[in-house]
Write an enzyme that holds these catalytic residues in place. Structure first.
Site, PDB file in Angstrom:
ATOM      1  N   ALA A 167       0.876  -1.170   0.000  1.00  0.00           N
ATOM      2  CA  ALA A 167       0.000   0.000   0.000  1.00  0.00           C
ATOM      3  C   ALA A 167       0.911   1.218   0.000  1.00  0.00           C
ATOM      4  O   ALA A 167       1.282   1.736   1.058  1.00  0.00           O
ATOM      5  CB  ALA A 167      -0.921  -0.020   1.205  1.00  0.00           C
ATOM      6  N   GLY A 177       2.001   5.081  -1.268  1.00  0.00           N
ATOM      7  CA  GLY A 177       1.449   6.380  -1.703  1.00  0.00           C
ATOM      8  C   GLY A 177      -0.035   6.438  -1.438  1.00  0.00           C
ATOM      9  O   GLY A 177      -0.526   6.031  -0.384  1.00  0.00           O
ATOM     10  N   ARG A 178      -0.748   6.913  -2.432  1.00  0.00           N
ATOM     11  CA  ARG A 178      -2.186   7.159  -2.229  1.00  0.00           C
ATOM     12  C   ARG A 178      -3.025   5.887  -2.141  1.00  0.00           C
ATOM     13  O   ARG A 178      -4.188   5.930  -1.747  1.00  0.00           O
ATOM     14  CB  ARG A 178      -2.708   8.064  -3.344  1.00  0.00           C
ATOM     15  CG  ARG A 178      -2.299   9.518  -3.089  1.00  0.00           C
ATOM     16  CD  ARG A 178      -2.823  10.438  -4.162  1.00  0.00           C
ATOM     17  NE  ARG A 178      -1.974  10.356  -5.341  1.00  0.00           N
ATOM     18  CZ  ARG A 178      -1.661  11.398  -6.110  1.00  0.00           C
ATOM     19  NH1 ARG A 178      -2.151  12.583  -5.841  1.00  0.00           N
ATOM     20  NH2 ARG A 178      -0.881  11.257  -7.157  1.00  0.00           N
ATOM     21  N   ASP A 201      -2.880  -7.776  -4.444  1.00  0.00           N
ATOM     22  CA  ASP A 201      -3.107  -6.345  -4.666  1.00  0.00           C
ATOM     23  C   ASP A 201      -3.961  -5.811  -3.522  1.00  0.00           C
ATOM     24  O   ASP A 201      -4.763  -6.545  -2.941  1.00  0.00           O
ATOM     25  CB  ASP A 201      -3.909  -6.131  -5.961  1.00  0.00           C
ATOM     26  CG  ASP A 201      -3.033  -6.023  -7.184  1.00  0.00           C
ATOM     27  OD1 ASP A 201      -1.849  -6.393  -7.107  1.00  0.00           O
ATOM     28  OD2 ASP A 201      -3.553  -5.569  -8.233  1.00  0.00           O
ATOM     29  N   GLU A 207       2.899  -9.211 -13.927  1.00  0.00           N
ATOM     30  CA  GLU A 207       1.919 -10.192 -14.406  1.00  0.00           C
ATOM     31  C   GLU A 207       2.451 -10.973 -15.609  1.00  0.00           C
ATOM     32  O   GLU A 207       2.187 -12.175 -15.732  1.00  0.00           O
ATOM     33  CB  GLU A 207       0.610  -9.498 -14.762  1.00  0.00           C
ATOM     34  CG  GLU A 207      -0.522 -10.460 -15.033  1.00  0.00           C
ATOM     35  CD  GLU A 207      -1.861  -9.759 -14.979  1.00  0.00           C
ATOM     36  OE1 GLU A 207      -2.467  -9.727 -13.888  1.00  0.00           O
ATOM     37  OE2 GLU A 207      -2.289  -9.220 -16.018  1.00  0.00           O
ATOM     38  N   ASP A 218     -14.359  -9.045 -11.004  1.00  0.00           N
ATOM     39  CA  ASP A 218     -14.679  -7.634 -11.222  1.00  0.00           C
ATOM     40  C   ASP A 218     -16.187  -7.485 -11.408  1.00  0.00           C
ATOM     41  O   ASP A 218     -16.738  -7.949 -12.405  1.00  0.00           O
ATOM     42  CB  ASP A 218     -13.947  -7.109 -12.458  1.00  0.00           C
ATOM     43  CG  ASP A 218     -14.144  -5.605 -12.613  1.00  0.00           C
ATOM     44  OD1 ASP A 218     -14.902  -5.013 -11.805  1.00  0.00           O
ATOM     45  OD2 ASP A 218     -13.557  -5.020 -13.536  1.00  0.00           O
ATOM     46  N   LYS A 226     -11.595   1.160 -10.103  1.00  0.00           N
ATOM     47  CA  LYS A 226     -10.295   1.747 -10.453  1.00  0.00           C
ATOM     48  C   LYS A 226     -10.371   3.263 -10.352  1.00  0.00           C
ATOM     49  O   LYS A 226     -11.344   3.858 -10.780  1.00  0.00           O
ATOM     50  CB  LYS A 226      -9.921   1.366 -11.891  1.00  0.00           C
ATOM     51  CG  LYS A 226      -9.771  -0.135 -12.109  1.00  0.00           C
ATOM     52  CD  LYS A 226      -8.465  -0.633 -11.551  1.00  0.00           C
ATOM     53  CE  LYS A 226      -8.339  -2.145 -11.700  1.00  0.00           C
ATOM     54  NZ  LYS A 226      -7.320  -2.708 -10.816  1.00  0.00           N
TER      55      LYS A 226
HETATM   56  C1  5GW Z   1       0.158   1.270  -9.687  1.00  0.00           C
HETATM   57  C2  5GW Z   1       0.186   1.684 -11.018  1.00  0.00           C
HETATM   58  C3  5GW Z   1       0.670   2.925 -11.380  1.00  0.00           C
HETATM   59  C4  5GW Z   1       1.115   3.750 -10.375  1.00  0.00           C
HETATM   60  C5  5GW Z   1       1.090   3.340  -9.045  1.00  0.00           C
HETATM   61  C6  5GW Z   1       0.614   2.091  -8.683  1.00  0.00           C
HETATM   62  C7  5GW Z   1       0.602   1.643  -7.279  1.00  0.00           C
HETATM   63  C8  5GW Z   1       0.405   0.286  -6.941  1.00  0.00           C
HETATM   64  C9  5GW Z   1       0.806   2.550  -6.194  1.00  0.00           C
HETATM   65  O1  5GW Z   1       1.007   3.773  -6.352  1.00  0.00           O
HETATM   66  N1  5GW Z   1       0.769   2.084  -4.905  1.00  0.00           N
HETATM   67  C10 5GW Z   1       0.572   0.765  -4.617  1.00  0.00           C
HETATM   68  O2  5GW Z   1       0.541   0.385  -3.447  1.00  0.00           O
HETATM   69  N2  5GW Z   1       0.410  -0.149  -5.642  1.00  0.00           N
HETATM   70  C11 5GW Z   1       0.261  -1.591  -5.293  1.00  0.00           C
HETATM   71  O3  5GW Z   1       0.434  -2.398  -6.445  1.00  0.00           O
HETATM   72  C12 5GW Z   1      -1.112  -1.921  -4.751  1.00  0.00           C
HETATM   73  O4  5GW Z   1      -1.023  -3.033  -3.883  1.00  0.00           O
HETATM   74  C13 5GW Z   1      -1.826  -2.297  -6.025  1.00  0.00           C
HETATM   75  O5  5GW Z   1      -3.014  -3.025  -5.798  1.00  0.00           O
HETATM   76  C14 5GW Z   1      -0.754  -3.106  -6.739  1.00  0.00           C
HETATM   77  C15 5GW Z   1      -0.921  -3.215  -8.285  1.00  0.00           C
HETATM   78  O6  5GW Z   1      -1.292  -1.970  -8.844  1.00  0.00           O
HETATM   79  P1  5GW Z   1      -2.754  -1.745  -9.432  1.00  0.00           P
HETATM   80  O7  5GW Z   1      -3.725  -2.398  -8.507  1.00  0.00           O
HETATM   81  O8  5GW Z   1      -2.977  -0.304  -9.691  1.00  0.00           O
HETATM   82  O9  5GW Z   1      -2.682  -2.538 -10.794  1.00  0.00           O
HETATM   83  P2  5GW Z   1      -3.882  -3.158 -11.622  1.00  0.00           P
HETATM   84  O10 5GW Z   1      -3.224  -4.031 -12.647  1.00  0.00           O
HETATM   85  O11 5GW Z   1      -4.749  -3.968 -10.669  1.00  0.00           O
HETATM   86  O12 5GW Z   1      -4.664  -2.032 -12.228  1.00  0.00           O
HETATM   87 MN    MN Z   2      -5.024  -4.119  -8.652  1.00  0.00          MN
END
Ligand code: 5GW
Ligand code: MN
Length: 302
Positions: A71, A73-74, A161, A251, A274, A293
């Site tokens: 977890a 940043g934001r 995630d 992935e 989803d 998202k």
């Molecule tokens: C992810 C993508 C672009 C920029 C930042 C992030 C990001 C991911 C982040 O700023 N902080 C973070 O904790 N994550 C971690 O990576 C979370 O556990 C997140 O669930 C995981 C994967 O990123 P997701 O969930 O945005 O990717 P998708 O493929 O599920 O959309």
């Molecule tokens: Mn995710």
């Protein structure tokens, strides 16, 4: 020693009986979906297992489970509270569970009333400005933490995630040596649609595969998950040297790994669904649901 031999024999008989019962149940169930892979791994769907048999087996085996989640940043404020609270309700209830929260903001981790035999550890990681770098070091962090800590406390690990919420039992039936999840958007698709990395310069390059797996949930024994995480990290390092980046980062590497080392158990998309997809006849329960998202609001500029 002889005084130890007897209880051990009884335990192993009980265990064999449990395994037999579990297998019998698998054979009777679900005709509308694929319940086994070509290499004999079960694909877990609701109705094809008896939860209490698995719970009994894993309590007898003294299984314990680590759950790692990033977890950064934001994402912390946006998702971590709901993720953890829902995990308390649904994740491996009845077994010892230890959460490992990796964050750049340890002081902002929400406080949580944990159930018995459940604990939480917060581990500080660096926030990178480029997500690709966080993503790459994530696998290294997982492997290092399994080696230094997790393997001393837990028999199994799941890596997830944070942008998702538990909504139904995610229990001991999901445990195995190595566990992969069918991606909700591809479990029904023809193989040509799978978004493997098709760049021959990438170490994640592959042409055909068995399934398209989702990196939002994977797991297994400590040894297996460490090997998975190390291989994915090595793959991304090698790509960096070659000046390429895999199409879907972790992935893509994970899909390549599970093609070369097939998982011993596969989770149906019930385990990470989803809701945007809507109703599907074969989805009887949704055990984890993707959170909506919010890329624009949450991701650093990349
Ligand atoms: C992810 C993508 C672009 C920029 C930042 C992030 C990001 C991911 C982040 O700023 N902080 C973070 O904790 N994550 C971690 O990576 C979370 O556990 C997140 O669930 C995981 C994967 O990123 P997701 O969930 O945005 O990717 P998708 O493929 O599920 O959309
Ligand atoms: Mn995710």
């Amino acid at each position: 020693m002889s005084f130890l031999a007897e209880p051990t024999v009884i335990d192993s008989e009980k265990r064999d009986q449990l395994d037999a019962d579990i297998t019998l149940h698998h054979l009777r169930s679900r005709t509308d979906v694929q319940t086994h892979t070509s290499w004999g791994a079960p694909i877990m769907w609701d109705g094809m297992f008896q939860a209490d048999l698995y719970d009994l087996k894993h309590k007898t085996d003294k299984s314990s489970v680590a759950l790692t989640v990033f977890a950064v940043g934001r994402y912390l404020d946006a998702y971590l509270g709901a993720f953890l609270n829902s995990a308390e309700q649904h994740f491996m209830v009845g077994l010892p569970v230890k959460y490992y929260i990796f964050t750049d903001l340890p002081e902002k981790v929400p406080s949580l009333q944990l159930g018995p035999q459940r604990s939480l550890e917060v581990i500080r990681v660096q926030g990178h400005s480029r997500w690709q770098d966080i993503s790459m070091t994530r696998m290294k962090t997982i492997a290092d933490t399994i080696e230094s800590d997790i393997r001393h406390h837990s028999t199994h690990v799941f890596c997830m995630d944070v942008d998702q919420v538990f909504a139904w039992r995610f229990g001991s039936e999901a445990l195995s040596d190595s566990v992969a999840l069918l991606h909700a958007y591809y479990y029904n698709s023809p193989k040509e649609m799978f978004t493997y990395d098709r760049n021959p310069k990438s170490s994640a390059f592959m042409v055909t595969g068995d399934f398209y797996y989702h990196a939002a949930v994977f797991g297994g024994s400590c040894t297996s998950v460490k090997a998975i995480a190390e291989a994915c990290y090595r793959g991304s390092l090698q790509d960096k040297d070659s000046g390429v980046e895999a199409l879907w980062h972790d992935e893509s590497h994970l899909n390549k790994y599970f093609w070369l080392h097939r998982p011993s158990k596969v989770l149906s998309p019930e385990y990470c669904w989803d809701p945007v997809i809507g109703q599907r006849q074969e989805i009887h329960v949704t055990r984890i649901r993707w959170a909506p998202k919010q890329y624009q609001a949450l991701r650093p500029n990349v």
